[in-house]
Design an enzyme around this catalytic site. Structure first.
Site, short mmCIF file in Angstrom:
data_model
loop_
_atom_site.label_atom_id
_atom_site.label_comp_id
_atom_site.label_asym_id
_atom_site.label_seq_id
_atom_site.Cartn_x
_atom_site.Cartn_y
_atom_site.Cartn_z
N HIS A 34 40.14 -2.01 11.91
CA HIS A 34 38.89 -2.74 12.10
C HIS A 34 39.09 -4.20 11.70
O HIS A 34 38.64 -5.11 12.39
CB HIS A 34 37.78 -2.15 11.24
CG HIS A 34 37.26 -0.83 11.73
ND1 HIS A 34 35.93 -0.52 11.74
CD2 HIS A 34 37.91 0.25 12.23
CE1 HIS A 34 35.77 0.71 12.23
NE2 HIS A 34 36.96 1.19 12.52
N HIS A 50 3.16 4.95 12.55
CA HIS A 50 3.45 5.06 11.11
C HIS A 50 4.24 6.35 10.89
O HIS A 50 3.71 7.45 11.02
CB HIS A 50 2.13 5.07 10.34
CG HIS A 50 2.26 5.19 8.85
ND1 HIS A 50 2.04 4.12 7.99
CD2 HIS A 50 2.56 6.25 8.05
CE1 HIS A 50 2.22 4.53 6.73
NE2 HIS A 50 2.53 5.82 6.74
N HIS A 97 7.05 8.72 8.67
CA HIS A 97 7.75 9.00 7.41
C HIS A 97 9.16 9.52 7.70
O HIS A 97 9.41 10.17 8.71
CB HIS A 97 6.94 9.97 6.55
CG HIS A 97 5.86 9.24 5.80
ND1 HIS A 97 6.02 8.83 4.49
CD2 HIS A 97 4.65 8.79 6.20
CE1 HIS A 97 4.93 8.18 4.12
NE2 HIS A 97 4.07 8.13 5.13
N HIS A 125 -6.76 -0.14 2.93
CA HIS A 125 -6.70 1.28 3.27
C HIS A 125 -7.80 2.05 2.56
O HIS A 125 -7.98 1.90 1.35
CB HIS A 125 -5.33 1.84 2.85
CG HIS A 125 -4.83 2.92 3.73
ND1 HIS A 125 -4.70 4.21 3.32
CD2 HIS A 125 -4.42 2.89 5.03
CE1 HIS A 125 -4.22 4.93 4.32
NE2 HIS A 125 -4.03 4.17 5.37
N ARG A 144 0.86 -1.19 0.00
CA ARG A 144 0.00 0.00 0.00
C ARG A 144 0.89 1.24 0.00
O ARG A 144 1.07 1.89 -1.02
CB ARG A 144 -0.96 -0.05 1.21
CG ARG A 144 -2.14 0.90 1.10
CD ARG A 144 -1.83 2.33 1.47
NE ARG A 144 -1.36 2.48 2.85
CZ ARG A 144 -0.86 3.60 3.33
NH1 ARG A 144 -0.77 4.68 2.57
NH2 ARG A 144 -0.44 3.68 4.59
N GLU A 145 1.55 1.52 1.12
CA GLU A 145 2.46 2.68 1.16
C GLU A 145 3.59 2.49 0.12
O GLU A 145 3.95 3.43 -0.60
CB GLU A 145 3.05 2.81 2.56
CG GLU A 145 4.07 3.94 2.72
CD GLU A 145 3.43 5.30 2.91
OE1 GLU A 145 2.63 5.47 3.83
OE2 GLU A 145 3.76 6.22 2.13
N THR A 204 2.69 11.87 9.07
CA THR A 204 2.51 11.82 7.63
C THR A 204 3.53 12.67 6.89
O THR A 204 4.00 12.31 5.81
CB THR A 204 1.09 12.32 7.29
OG1 THR A 204 0.18 11.57 8.09
CG2 THR A 204 0.76 12.19 5.83
C1 HCA Z 1 -1.16 8.92 3.51
C2 HCA Z 1 -1.70 8.04 4.58
C3 HCA Z 1 -0.72 7.43 5.54
C4 HCA Z 1 -1.62 6.60 6.43
C5 HCA Z 1 -0.98 5.92 7.58
C6 HCA Z 1 -1.92 5.02 8.33
C7 HCA Z 1 0.05 8.51 6.32
O1 HCA Z 1 -0.59 8.38 2.56
O2 HCA Z 1 -1.41 10.09 3.62
O3 HCA Z 1 -2.98 4.65 7.87
O4 HCA Z 1 -1.54 4.64 9.45
O5 HCA Z 1 1.27 8.56 6.21
O6 HCA Z 1 -0.60 9.29 6.99
O7 HCA Z 1 0.21 6.64 4.87
CU CU Z 2 2.24 7.04 5.08
#
Ligand code: HCA
Ligand code: CU
Length: 477
Positions: A296, A203, A205, A75, A15-16, A171
């Site tokens: 090393h 979650h 980034h 999702h 998905r992501e 996000t």
């Molecule tokens: C996005 C959604 C998400 C959702 C994460 C989740 C994010 O692509 O905007 O459902 O836990 O990063 O918020 O990937």
């Molecule tokens: Cu995300």
């Protein structure tokens, strides 16, 4: 270390990961990825976004029929009509609607009372999905940039409506571990105070390189489901590598995942995604267990853990030793051992000679020397009588030459003379659009020494600033 409950790892490569620029997986590839994640012990797999179109919906429907131990998540936006696109066989439905004003402003121009819309729509969609028998996640998209009071209000509505889990994603990727401790701590407390059992999902980034640390911090601050994606795939800089997360859980906390299988999967995903694993990626990167500096190597030859956090065999790999410009004789020994040479029968000075020649090759030829390491090993070893390594019959190369000013008469005269003497150099041509100005073709010299002499000749010529050598292989005709 705190006594932490075993997390569930959720992989969202399908998905992501599919939101990585330029990445697409066929149905067969998705099935392979799913099966291997499942075999490796990953507890939850996000299989896609069925609402995004008929094609994706059909693929997600196929995936939902694949038998796995792992639970399957789909999702969606927090819309009843999106929930209707979720196929049978999916266990968990994620519903996202951001509580952050910035998102609401950018997305819902026509709605006057945007916050009002969120507090009614979120519970409505959750109830709708619960009534259809799914477990439900509410994703508070961009939770870290939402007004904290409003975030709590929406989460409260979501848990009242029966959400099984709450995702608090970063996000836009700007959070720090300190922010994570605050937000996850507050929401954990809120859920506990209301006597609810909703789990928290993490979650993160990686826009600022914090995603992995943030995920671990979220776990320590109450999250139970941790999101990852193979090879850091995902929007922009991606989200934490599932393999690294699983490795952390096994190495640091003893939770069982099949890391060797995940490592193979990383290679498979590299191939089918077209996104290369950087050589310095933790765990799966080509260099992740390779020791280079002489100091090393000396220690790691006896005990690799001097310079590694865990044994490479835990993930189905081996420690290795690069030769390279900083090599030590222990590194040479390890390299020879790997090539099946009986190193006990060789004198120490053999290793030292190889070491010194490798180092000088880098000084003289630049990074192209990496292709000469094997030739050096063969040239030295073959003299010892202990091992016989086949050498190429002759060596060909291209020498790149940077001169003070292209078209300089002195340099070109030097070249003409060299060509007239006809010793290995067959042609010298100008090159454009590179940091070098000329390229000399060396055809079929019989040893590296001879090549060294030619390069040294260029280096001493008037006006030459630097050179780099590339060993060349077969000619395609
Ligand atoms: C996005 C959604 C998400 C959702 C994460 C989740 C994010 O692509 O905007 O459902 O836990 O990063 O918020 O990937
Ligand atoms: Cu995300």
């Amino acid at each position: 270390m705190q006594n932490l409950e075993k997390p569930m790892l959720l992989d969202t490569t399908l998905r992501e990961g599919l939101q990585t620029p330029g990445v697409y997986f066929t149905l067969e590839e998705r099935i392979t990825i799913m099966r291997e994640l499942d075999k490796s012990g990953i507890e939850l797999i996000e299989i896609g976004s069925p609402y995004t179109g008929e094609g994706e919906r059909r693929i997600v429907a196929e995936l939902s029929m694949v038998k796995t131990r792992a639970l399957k998540a789909a999702h969606c936006r927090a819309l009843e009509s999106d929930v209707d696109t979720v196929p049978d066989g999916v266990d968990w439905v994620a519903l996202y609607l951001s509580p952050a004003d910035r998102h609401l402003e950018a997305k819902f121009e026509k709605i006057a009372d945007k916050r009002g819309f969120v507090v009614t729509q979120v519970p409505r969609a959750i109830r709708y999905a619960k009534n259809k028998g799914y477990r439900v996640r509410y994703t508070a998209e961009d939770a870290f940039r939402a007004d904290p009071g409003f975030l709590k209000q929406v989460v409260e509505k979501a848990i009242e409506a029966g959400a099984d889990s709450i995702s608090l994603p970063d996000t836009s990727g700007g959070a720090s571990p300190t922010d994570v401790r605050r937000v996850y701590g507050e929401i954990s407390r809120l859920i506990r105070d209301r006597n609810r059992r909703s789990l928290i999902e993490a979650h993160f980034h990686n826009d600022m390189g914090m995603a992995l640390a943030n995920t671990i911090e979220a776990w320590m601050s109450g999250a139970r489901i941790l999101h990852g994606s193979m090879n850091w795939l995902g929007e922009r800089a991606g989200i934490p590598d599932t393999l690294i997360l699983a490795t952390w859980m096994k190495i640091k906390h003893g939770y069982e995942y099949d890391l060797a299988n995940l490592t193979r999967l990383a290679e498979y995903v590299e191939k089918v995604s077209g996104i290369n694993i950087p050589p310095n990626n933790p765990v799966s990167g080509r260099n992740a267990f390779t020791h280079t500096a002489g100091t090393h190597q000396k220690a790691a030859f006896r005990d690799p853990l001097t310079y590694q956090p865990f044994d490479a065999s835990m993930v189905g790999r081996e420690s290795s030793f690069a030769l390279g410009p900083m090599v030590g004789s222990e590194g040479v020994k390890a390299a020879l051992k790997k090539r099946g040479v009986e190193i006990d029968r060789l004198e120490e000075k053999v290793f030292e000679e190889i070491r010194d020649r490798v180092k000088s090759a880098y000084l003289l030829h630049g990074r192209g020397a990496s292709a000469m390491e094997n030739i050096i090993i063969a040239e030295v070893l073959n003299r010892t009588g202990v091992a016989k390594i086949t050498l190429p019959e002759s060596i060909s190369a291209r020498i790149l030459i940077d001169v003070e000013s292209m078209g300089d008469k002195d340099f070109e005269d030097f070249c003409r003379e060299l060509l007239a003497r006809n010793r290995g150099v067959t042609e010298i041509i100008e090159i454009w659009g590179s940091s070098f100005d000329y390229m000399a073709m060396v055809d079929s010299v019989s040893s590296l020494k001879e090549l060294d002499n030619i390069v040294n000749g260029f280096r001493r010529a008037k006006g030459v600033l630097k050179t780099e050598t590339l060993i060349t292989g077969k000619k395609i005709r």
